[in-house]
Design an enzyme around this catalytic site. Structure first.
Site: not given
Lengths: 105, 416
Positions: A102-105, B198
């Protein structure tokens, strides 16, 4: 090879982006096929990273970030990009049979 | 008498100190806050300083003025936490025992993590707006800048306020238009992300805005080093981006005290339970704000929503009840898009930013994921709300958990 063909060949469930649905389905043979698919011939250095990533997943329940890999696996960032070109964190996770990080936010 | 120690008096630490000082019985609890810096910074304001919209005086206040009287405040640097003995040690040797500990030590930039970044070119052709001195130096630079290629580079995720780099570019576009030199300025955004943001829907929308404003995006760019003499950024996979003026968002890390305590991950963020905010490995330690390793934005709004759900949960917990899984990763940000307009996005762990209307009591509905003037005024008004309501832990009429009311969950439809 399309995801459907790959799925049939490996006999495991893949998500639409080609990641294993269940990390427990993973075998070293699957890693070889997925790596070839990415144009990568696995060497002992690759396996060092893959083993680290699998162990990390067992401990934390999610794939490691790039920084976690380079800080703890013994493979520096530059080399990691050579081993798994273009997006190493994502490629390693796929070959190691884990979900997409999961890409960081 | 129970002892509660709060490490850090930034946005999260100050808010939680105010709330708990009001809600915990005076006779039963002794509350101590520790911080190394006597100045409170309004960090969202750093973004506006390079463009001359804010000055130093808009973004600094004495910390003591924002902490309640019943709270004991210690100014000193934490050396480490000994979670086995329930004790915090300061650098000057003082030890503080606690029954419960709240870690709110935030995140800080580390330009030295990227070779070449904070060397010869630092504050000459390389700047950051992620601290006060940096944004003031950048303001001086931009006033006299004649144009060229301005590259904004995000070194590594996570960063505080992940929309700030986009806002910086939108505001830069506006600023150079106003100065009449936009045609002599190239704006480039080099980011490790696959796109502008994102989350897919917001990324698409914000990517469209960047294109509209003539801002070039270099995605999946992971900077390895900066060559300050050659004015080049070099990535791990040998891509090169040249610049005349580099604006960097450096690597962010948690507190060094966390590292010295052996309690952090590889970036010194503390492993935290995602819905209760309890430290994963300790039952009397909680983590709030940027100090957590949660997959939520490192932003003041997140700290605020965390404090809202944490305070009642903590009161249950000290009475012997179990913690409720009430934190949903809620974040809510205004995005300045230049020319007096702004956007508002609202999202959580599971729901990405959606278009629609945000039902804001008192002020009326605000458009979501769409440019409007009311969102820009919302952002400016927010500074007053921050100093006067939020920090003091007063009630703000916003629900802590995200709501889907007003959001359009199906493409194009107005009802969801």
């Amino acid at each position: 090879m399309s995801t459907a063909e790959l799925q049939a060949k490996l006999n495991v469930a893949l998500d639409p982006e080609g990641f294993l649905v269940d990390p427990e389905d993973w075998t070293p043979e699957i890693a070889e096929v997925l790596a070839q698919e990415e144009g990568i011939q696995l060497t002992e250095r690759h396996w060092q990273v893959i083993r680290f990533v699998r162990d990390y997943y067992r401990e934390h329940g999610e794939p490691p970030t790039l920084r976690a890999i380079t800080k703890r696996s013994g493979v520096p960032t530059k080399e990691l990009y050579q081993l798994f070109p273009k997006g190493p964190a994502k490629k390693v996770a796929r070959i190691a049979g884990l979900g997409k990080p999961k890409g960081c936010i | 008498m129970k002892r509660l120690v709060i490490l850090g008096a930034g946005t999260a630490g100050t808010m939680v100190a105010n709330r708990l000082a009001r809600e915990l019985e005076f006779e039963d609890w002794r509350i101590t806050v520790v911080d190394s810096d006597r100045v409170h910074y309004y960090q969202p304001g750093f973004l506006l300083i390079p463009f001359g919209l804010y000055e130093r005086r808009h973004v600094v206040r004495p910390k003591r003025d924002y902490l309640p009287r019943r709270v004991e405040t210690l100014f000193g640097t934490v050396h480490h936490i000994d979670p086995e003995r329930n004790k915090v040690y300061l650098e000057d040797g003082r030890g503080l025992a606690y029954d419960y500990l709240i870690i709110a030590t935030g995140s800080h930039i580390h330009p030295e993590e990227t070779p070449g970044l904070a060397e010869d070119g630092w504050n000459r052709s390389i700047f950051t707006f992620y601290d006060l001195e940096g944004s003031l130096a950048l303001a001086r630079k931009l006033r006299a800048w004649e144009g060229g290629r301005l590259v904004l580079n995000v070194a590594e995720m996570p960063i505080k306020c992940p929309v700030a780099p986009l806002e910086f570019l939108f505001l830069a576009d506006w600023y150079f238009h106003q100065r009449g030199i936009r045609d002599r300025v190239e704006l480039v955004y080099a980011t490790p992300l696959p796109g502008a943001f994102t989350k897919p829907k917001a990324s698409e929308m914000l990517g469209g805005l960047l294109a509209e404003k003539g801002i070039q995006v270099v995605p999946e760019f992971n900077v390895m080093e900066v060559d300050p003499d050659g004015r080049r950024l070099i990535s791990y996979d040998d891509q090169v981006v040249e610049y005349d003026l580099l604006v960097s968002v450096p690597v962010h890390m948690g507190s060094e005290a966390i590292e010295r305590s052996g309690m952090g991950d590889e970036l010194n963020f503390v492993p935290t339970e995602r819905h209760t905010l309890k430290a994963k490995h300790h039952d009397n330690i909680f983590v709030l704000g940027d100090a957590t390793d949660l997959p939520a934005s490192k932003a003041g709004s997140v700290a605020h929503f965390q404090v809202d759900v944490f305070v009642p949960n903590f009161k249950r917990y000290v009475e012997g009840l179990e913690l409720l899984p009430t934190f949903d990763g809620h974040a809510n940000c205004f995005i300045e898009s230049g020319f007096g307009k702004g956007l508002l996005i609202d999202f959580n762990y599971d729901v990405e930013p959606l278009p629609g209307m945000y039902p804001l009591p008192g002020l009326g509905p605000m458009p979501l994921l769409r440019e409007s003037r009311v969102n820009h005024w919302g952002k400016l008004l927010f500074r007053w709300i921050y100093w006067n309501i939020l920090l003091k832990g007063k009630e703000l009429p916003l629900p802590a958990q995200m709501s889907l009311a007003g959001k359009w969950t199906h493409g194009g439809g107005h009802h969801g």
